[in-house]
Scaffold this active site. Structure first.
Site, PDB file in Angstrom:
ATOM      1  N   ILE A  13      -2.344  -1.446  24.625  1.00  0.00           N
ATOM      2  CA  ILE A  13      -3.375  -1.865  25.571  1.00  0.00           C
ATOM      3  C   ILE A  13      -4.434  -0.782  25.751  1.00  0.00           C
ATOM      4  O   ILE A  13      -5.621  -1.079  25.893  1.00  0.00           O
ATOM      5  CB  ILE A  13      -2.749  -2.275  26.931  1.00  0.00           C
ATOM      6  CG1 ILE A  13      -3.800  -2.870  27.860  1.00  0.00           C
ATOM      7  CG2 ILE A  13      -2.028  -1.095  27.574  1.00  0.00           C
ATOM      8  CD1 ILE A  13      -4.427  -4.141  27.371  1.00  0.00           C
ATOM      9  N   THR A  43       3.689  -1.093  24.930  1.00  0.00           N
ATOM     10  CA  THR A  43       2.935  -2.228  25.458  1.00  0.00           C
ATOM     11  C   THR A  43       3.731  -3.523  25.420  1.00  0.00           C
ATOM     12  O   THR A  43       3.716  -4.311  26.363  1.00  0.00           O
ATOM     13  CB  THR A  43       1.622  -2.396  24.666  1.00  0.00           C
ATOM     14  OG1 THR A  43       0.799  -1.249  24.901  1.00  0.00           O
ATOM     15  CG2 THR A  43       0.869  -3.644  25.102  1.00  0.00           C
ATOM     16  N   LEU A  49       2.651  -6.365  35.461  1.00  0.00           N
ATOM     17  CA  LEU A  49       2.177  -6.418  36.841  1.00  0.00           C
ATOM     18  C   LEU A  49       0.992  -5.456  37.010  1.00  0.00           C
ATOM     19  O   LEU A  49       1.000  -4.349  36.468  1.00  0.00           O
ATOM     20  CB  LEU A  49       3.277  -6.032  37.821  1.00  0.00           C
ATOM     21  CG  LEU A  49       4.298  -7.122  38.197  1.00  0.00           C
ATOM     22  CD1 LEU A  49       5.167  -7.491  37.006  1.00  0.00           C
ATOM     23  CD2 LEU A  49       5.168  -6.657  39.370  1.00  0.00           C
ATOM     24  N   VAL A 166      -1.165   6.995  10.637  1.00  0.00           N
ATOM     25  CA  VAL A 166      -1.896   8.248  10.488  1.00  0.00           C
ATOM     26  C   VAL A 166      -0.915   9.342  10.084  1.00  0.00           C
ATOM     27  O   VAL A 166       0.132   9.532  10.716  1.00  0.00           O
ATOM     28  CB  VAL A 166      -2.608   8.625  11.802  1.00  0.00           C
ATOM     29  CG1 VAL A 166      -3.186  10.041  11.726  1.00  0.00           C
ATOM     30  CG2 VAL A 166      -3.713   7.620  12.112  1.00  0.00           C
ATOM     31  N   HIS A 218      13.103   3.059  30.489  1.00  0.00           N
ATOM     32  CA  HIS A 218      12.781   2.148  31.580  1.00  0.00           C
ATOM     33  C   HIS A 218      13.426   0.805  31.276  1.00  0.00           C
ATOM     34  O   HIS A 218      13.319   0.309  30.146  1.00  0.00           O
ATOM     35  CB  HIS A 218      11.262   1.991  31.717  1.00  0.00           C
ATOM     36  CG  HIS A 218      10.842   1.208  32.919  1.00  0.00           C
ATOM     37  ND1 HIS A 218      10.911   1.728  34.189  1.00  0.00           N
ATOM     38  CD2 HIS A 218      10.368  -0.048  33.058  1.00  0.00           C
ATOM     39  CE1 HIS A 218      10.478   0.834  35.059  1.00  0.00           C
ATOM     40  NE2 HIS A 218      10.152  -0.268  34.393  1.00  0.00           N
ATOM     41  N   TYR A 246      10.629  -3.779  41.319  1.00  0.00           N
ATOM     42  CA  TYR A 246       9.402  -4.572  41.313  1.00  0.00           C
ATOM     43  C   TYR A 246       9.697  -5.839  40.531  1.00  0.00           C
ATOM     44  O   TYR A 246      10.681  -5.902  39.765  1.00  0.00           O
ATOM     45  CB  TYR A 246       8.260  -3.808  40.636  1.00  0.00           C
ATOM     46  CG  TYR A 246       8.523  -3.523  39.182  1.00  0.00           C
ATOM     47  CD1 TYR A 246       8.219  -4.463  38.199  1.00  0.00           C
ATOM     48  CD2 TYR A 246       9.121  -2.329  38.781  1.00  0.00           C
ATOM     49  CE1 TYR A 246       8.505  -4.225  36.860  1.00  0.00           C
ATOM     50  CE2 TYR A 246       9.407  -2.082  37.444  1.00  0.00           C
ATOM     51  CZ  TYR A 246       9.094  -3.032  36.491  1.00  0.00           C
ATOM     52  OH  TYR A 246       9.387  -2.789  35.171  1.00  0.00           O
ATOM     53  N   TYR A 517     -18.181  34.642  44.671  1.00  0.00           N
ATOM     54  CA  TYR A 517     -17.528  33.362  44.922  1.00  0.00           C
ATOM     55  C   TYR A 517     -18.450  32.271  44.397  1.00  0.00           C
ATOM     56  O   TYR A 517     -19.632  32.226  44.739  1.00  0.00           O
ATOM     57  CB  TYR A 517     -17.271  33.183  46.419  1.00  0.00           C
ATOM     58  CG  TYR A 517     -16.788  31.796  46.801  1.00  0.00           C
ATOM     59  CD1 TYR A 517     -15.687  31.224  46.179  1.00  0.00           C
ATOM     60  CD2 TYR A 517     -17.439  31.064  47.785  1.00  0.00           C
ATOM     61  CE1 TYR A 517     -15.252  29.961  46.516  1.00  0.00           C
ATOM     62  CE2 TYR A 517     -17.015  29.796  48.134  1.00  0.00           C
ATOM     63  CZ  TYR A 517     -15.914  29.241  47.494  1.00  0.00           C
ATOM     64  OH  TYR A 517     -15.488  27.982  47.837  1.00  0.00           O
ATOM     65  N   ASP A 530     -13.288  26.141  41.415  1.00  0.00           N
ATOM     66  CA  ASP A 530     -13.671  26.944  42.583  1.00  0.00           C
ATOM     67  C   ASP A 530     -13.002  28.296  42.406  1.00  0.00           C
ATOM     68  O   ASP A 530     -11.773  28.397  42.504  1.00  0.00           O
ATOM     69  CB  ASP A 530     -13.192  26.240  43.859  1.00  0.00           C
ATOM     70  CG  ASP A 530     -13.674  26.920  45.121  1.00  0.00           C
ATOM     71  OD1 ASP A 530     -14.900  27.058  45.280  1.00  0.00           O
ATOM     72  OD2 ASP A 530     -12.830  27.305  45.952  1.00  0.00           O
ATOM     73  N   THR A 532     -13.386  32.950  42.028  1.00  0.00           N
ATOM     74  CA  THR A 532     -14.142  34.199  42.188  1.00  0.00           C
ATOM     75  C   THR A 532     -14.268  34.846  40.818  1.00  0.00           C
ATOM     76  O   THR A 532     -13.375  34.712  39.975  1.00  0.00           O
ATOM     77  CB  THR A 532     -13.467  35.183  43.162  1.00  0.00           C
ATOM     78  OG1 THR A 532     -12.160  35.525  42.678  1.00  0.00           O
ATOM     79  CG2 THR A 532     -13.373  34.593  44.549  1.00  0.00           C
ATOM     80  N   GLU A 633      -7.215  42.124  48.093  1.00  0.00           N
ATOM     81  CA  GLU A 633      -6.339  41.647  47.031  1.00  0.00           C
ATOM     82  C   GLU A 633      -6.109  42.821  46.098  1.00  0.00           C
ATOM     83  O   GLU A 633      -7.073  43.428  45.607  1.00  0.00           O
ATOM     84  CB  GLU A 633      -6.982  40.491  46.258  1.00  0.00           C
ATOM     85  CG  GLU A 633      -7.099  39.199  47.042  1.00  0.00           C
ATOM     86  CD  GLU A 633      -7.893  38.129  46.295  1.00  0.00           C
ATOM     87  OE1 GLU A 633      -8.330  38.407  45.150  1.00  0.00           O
ATOM     88  OE2 GLU A 633      -8.100  37.044  46.853  1.00  0.00           O
ATOM     89  N   LEU A 634      -4.858  43.146  45.841  1.00  0.00           N
ATOM     90  CA  LEU A 634      -4.509  44.303  45.034  1.00  0.00           C
ATOM     91  C   LEU A 634      -3.895  43.835  43.715  1.00  0.00           C
ATOM     92  O   LEU A 634      -2.823  43.213  43.709  1.00  0.00           O
ATOM     93  CB  LEU A 634      -3.522  45.199  45.798  1.00  0.00           C
ATOM     94  CG  LEU A 634      -4.002  45.638  47.190  1.00  0.00           C
ATOM     95  CD1 LEU A 634      -2.904  46.402  47.922  1.00  0.00           C
ATOM     96  CD2 LEU A 634      -5.266  46.497  47.078  1.00  0.00           C
TER      97      LEU A 634
END
Length: 802
Positions: A13, A43, A49, A166, A218, A246, A517, A530, A532, A633-634
């Site tokens: 799929i 698939t 579902l 492949v 499964h 389910y 920063y 995000d 430094t 900070e060391l």
């Protein structure tokens, strides 16, 4: 040799969805190759579902689009779905889930037991506490849906070759894709999409890439109709998470499956190529607890005859998220695999997003958490990867509380200070394989955290007073924390500055010893990192990031490299360096007691770094903070870490030094309004929306600048004070209401012990002023909240700069 613009590998799929959407985007010169027949992998065994309910905004939108696509193709059966709570605890999780769904734009309805049974009369009301109803959900026939997508792709020009395996992928000297080798000849191409399901890791290995996923068994069963209890075709699909099952109606009977509490993995070292649509021998003993769960909800199933019990493997990644996007270091190689039980629900949206990325380089969705390169060295250990994947599967339905911690596969990564933390009574959590102290129980034995919240449920943590004391130490005296798990990337070479200036919104080209920063942005101005950045030399920089983001950030830097930058080397130094954080009003007093070097404000001002010596150990001291206090900070080599820690602890005793953990760190940073990447900051957020416009250097060019220049900021990340001084069970993701409508979503939350209030960060309309009253939806009720100042504690940063 034949040629195609793109080759999609895999005829399930996902592969057919990718091929269809590529053709729809104009890339019709595409070939899809499949070693067996279409649907001959996972698939063909899927139940089909499809629900749109998911806590991830991205996956929810994938699923919503998938439903639209299947409807457009005429293969979707809309019967609605019920997600059932069979315990009071799960009802609260449903209430929380409904709030999170509303916050990301999915309209859901929370029903009482009577309404749920009215929609599904076959179910018993016993131990039924409520349900989430989504009328637009439904199901597809896996074979029909896949072949419909394949037919639509063919109509647009895609060639589909089955019975073609492949065998290799040819790369050029710059590791760019050149051709796909198959057992029926070669196809010249510059673009390959790996949509190979459980075989995806082996195909990725053909180009030297690493893409971890593990086949997990499964099982599902087809039951014959029971006389007097024939189920109508229009019966809603159901998910009963307490009973781990389910299902849906099928031919008057029931098709249902579930999630075993002790799942079985297989083929961890590679799936046999000859495995295809054939199922595996089922295990009725393993399935018995699921059968019992289904009978608890549908008692008449005790009389149901079994038509077939099917066992098949599904690909699970270590974090339960798909692998989607380009693979750094191999130009033209893309992943769309590792769906982790999101198959038919996610495949439509994943195919569309993959096509957008391949054809335009952009997508409107935040796929940060799906980057295929996000897994680093710990996951090259097959035992660890397998344990992580099995645990994700275990909790796919089983209630997992937000404060719970992974348990399987530990310990994987131990820092050099682990023994010292054990002696201090640490309770260890885990991040990216690292054992890290969440908090300390002085005088008690150390232990690893696990499913701890299962003991106290949806109430205040019993260790709240311990967090208060750690928090207070950092605010009033001095606290110390092992931060070795920080990600540390060294970027060096003549092209290092050019690369970093391009990916970062802030100015990096500053004096040696400066700490910047900054955020890394994508083309749309979204925040993808995000960090430094410390300038260690003219052509040498250290990028410091979160423990869970280091591999993702390294891959982003690799993708952003350009030939015109010049030579650049990127090395992960995370395991080589320990990091000790020491903060609080007495932090400098402690540091001065263990070094002869000058660490005064004049010699070592805020956002500067310099080399010092502590007991003969060379240490890079960085004047930076994530707690909002004076401190350092060391950075020290691992072999010196215990020596440095011991000296700091001894020198700190007269000042009342206390070790702290990551739970207290979260409380401290919330009071300062410091953002947390992955929650407060994502690729769907810009620095302008996140209140980080002070990081944007408008006097230089950088990735995403054009998007920011033309952007209007309709929403903004704000600090909210929630409720009163009593602890509130707000964890992040909850809907924010104002005047009867949802106006935003909480991103992160915790208790601020200095301000004595619950503190949350959330995006709300930019026009909302400070003091505006809103409500946070917590377990179906609105808890009053107000928009506060962005920084609740020391807004002028006097203590930080002291």
């Amino acid at each position: 040799m034949e040629r195609a613009r793109v080759v999609v590998i895999g005829g399930g799929i996902t592969g057919t969805s990718v091929a269809y959407h590529l053709a729809r985007a104009g890339w019709s010169d595409a070939v899809l190759v499949e070693k067996g027949e279409l649907t001959s992998g996972s698939t063909c065994h899927a139940a089909g579902l499809v629900t749109q309910f998911n806590p991830s905004p991205t996956m929810m939108r994938f699923r919503r689009y998938s439903v639209e696509l299947y409807r457009e193709l005429g293969v979707f059966e809309t019967v609605g779905s019920l997600r059932i709570a069979s315990s009071p605890e799960s009802l609260k999780e449903l209430q929380r889930g409904a709030s999170r769904a509303r916050a990301i734009g999915l309209d859901v309805e929370l029903l009482g037991p009577e309404e749920a049974v009215r929609l599904m009369p076959a179910a018993t009301a016993e131990a039924l506490y409520g349900a989430v109803w989504i009328p637009s959900d439904g199901a597809v026939d896996p074979h029909t849906a896949t072949h419909a997508l394949a037919a639509a792709a063919r109509e647009l020009g895609v060639e589909i070759r089955t019975g073609t395996r492949v065998t290799g992928i040819e790369l050029g000297p710059r590791r760019e894709v050149r051709a796909v080798e198959t057992d029926r000849g070669s196809i010249e191409t510059e673009c390959v999409v790996n949509a190979c399901g459980i075989w995806a890791p082996q195909v990725a290995a053909m180009v030297g890439a690493f893409a971890p996923s593990v086949p997990i068994d499964h099982q599902h069963v087809a039951l014959a109709a029971v006389g007097g209890h024939e189920l109508p075709r229009e019966m809603p699909c159901f998910r009963d998470t307490d009973n781990l099952v389910y299902g849906k109606a099928e031919a008057g009977g029931m098709l249902f499956g579930g999630y075993e509490p002790d799942p079985v993995s297989r083929w961890e070292d590679g799936v046999p190529w000859e495995h295809g649509s054939s199922s595996l021998p089922p295990d009725q003993e393993r399935f018995r607890p699921l059968m019992e769960g289904a009978i608890r909800r549908f008692p008449f199933l005790t009389d149901a005859g079994m038509v077939a019990l099917v066992c098949h493997p599904d690909a699970m990644t270590p974090d339960g998220n798909p692998l989607l996007g380009p693979m750094p270091g191999v130009r033209g190689f893309w992943m769309a695999a590792g769906l982790s039980l999101n198959g038919f629900g996610g495949a439509g949206g994943m195919g569309k997003t993959a096509a957008e990325l391949i054809t335009t380089g952009e997508t409107e969705l935040d796929i940060q958490g799906y980057r295929p390169w996000r897994f680093g060295s710990p996951y090259r250990d097959p035992d660890f990867t397998t344990a992580a994947a099995r645990e994700v599967y275990k909790y796919y339905y089983r209630l997992r509380y937000p404060l719970d911690t992974d348990e399987w596969g530990r310990p994987q990564r131990l820092g050099p200070l682990h023994g010292r933390l054990q002696e201090l009574g640490a309770v260890f959590g885990t991040k990216n394989g690292w054992e890290r102290a969440d908090y300390f129980r002085p005088g008690e034995a150390w232990r690893r955290a696990g499913a701890d919240q299962r003991e106290f449920g949806w109430t205040a943590p019993p260790y709240l007073d311990l967090l208060r004391e750690e928090h207070r130490a950092f605010r009033e005296r001095v606290g110390i924390i092992d931060m070795t798990s920080f990600g540390k990337l060294e970027v060096s070479g003549p092209g290092a500055l050019s690369l970093l200036e391009r990916v970062a919104d802030n100015r990096i080209g500053r004096a040696v010893g400066s700490i910047v920063y900054t955020q890394f942005l994508d083309e749309r101005g979204g925040i993808v990192a995000d960090v430094t950045v410390t300038r260690l030399g003219d052509d040498r920089f250290r990028v410091v990031t979160g423990a869970g983001a280091v591999d993702s950030d390294r891959g982003w830097l690799e993708l952003a490299r350009r030939e015109e930058d010049g030579a650049v080397e990127i090395h992960d130094r995370t395991d080589e360096l320990a990091v000790v954080g020491i903060w609080g009003p007495r932090a400098r007093d402690v540091l001065e007691a263990v070094t002869e070097d000058d660490v005064s404000p004049e010699s070592l001002p805020f956002r500067r770094a310099r080399e010092i010596s502590i007991g003969g150990a060379p240490v890079l001291a960085q004047r930076i903070t994530y707690v909002g206090e004076l401190g350092f900070e060391l950075y020290v080599e691992r072999e010196w870490a215990v020596q440095v820690w011991d000296r700091l602890m001894a020198a700190g005793q007269p000042h009342g030094i206390v070790p702290g953990g990551y739970r207290a760190l979260d409380s401290l940073r919330l009071e300062k309004g410091y953002r947390y990447f992955g929650a407060d900051l994502t690729a769907g957020d810009t620095p302008l929306e996140a209140g980080l416009d002070f990081c944007v250097a408008w006097d230089k060019d950088f990735l995403g600048r054009a998007a920011l220049e033309g952007a209007t900021t309709a929403r903004r990340l704000r600090t909210l004070l929630v409720g009163n001084e009593r602890y509130e069970t707000v964890y992040g993701g909850e809907a924010i209401h104002a005047e009867g409508v949802v106006v935003g979503r909480v991103r992160s939350a915790g208790y601020g012990f200095t301000v004595g209030r619950n503190v949350a960060l959330g995006y709300v309309p930019a026009a909302f002023p400070e003091g505006a009253q809103v409500g946070i939806e917590v377990f179906g009720k609105l808890v009053p909240a107000e928009i506060a100042a962005d920084t609740l504690y020391d807004p002028e940063n006097e203590r930080v700069r002291g």
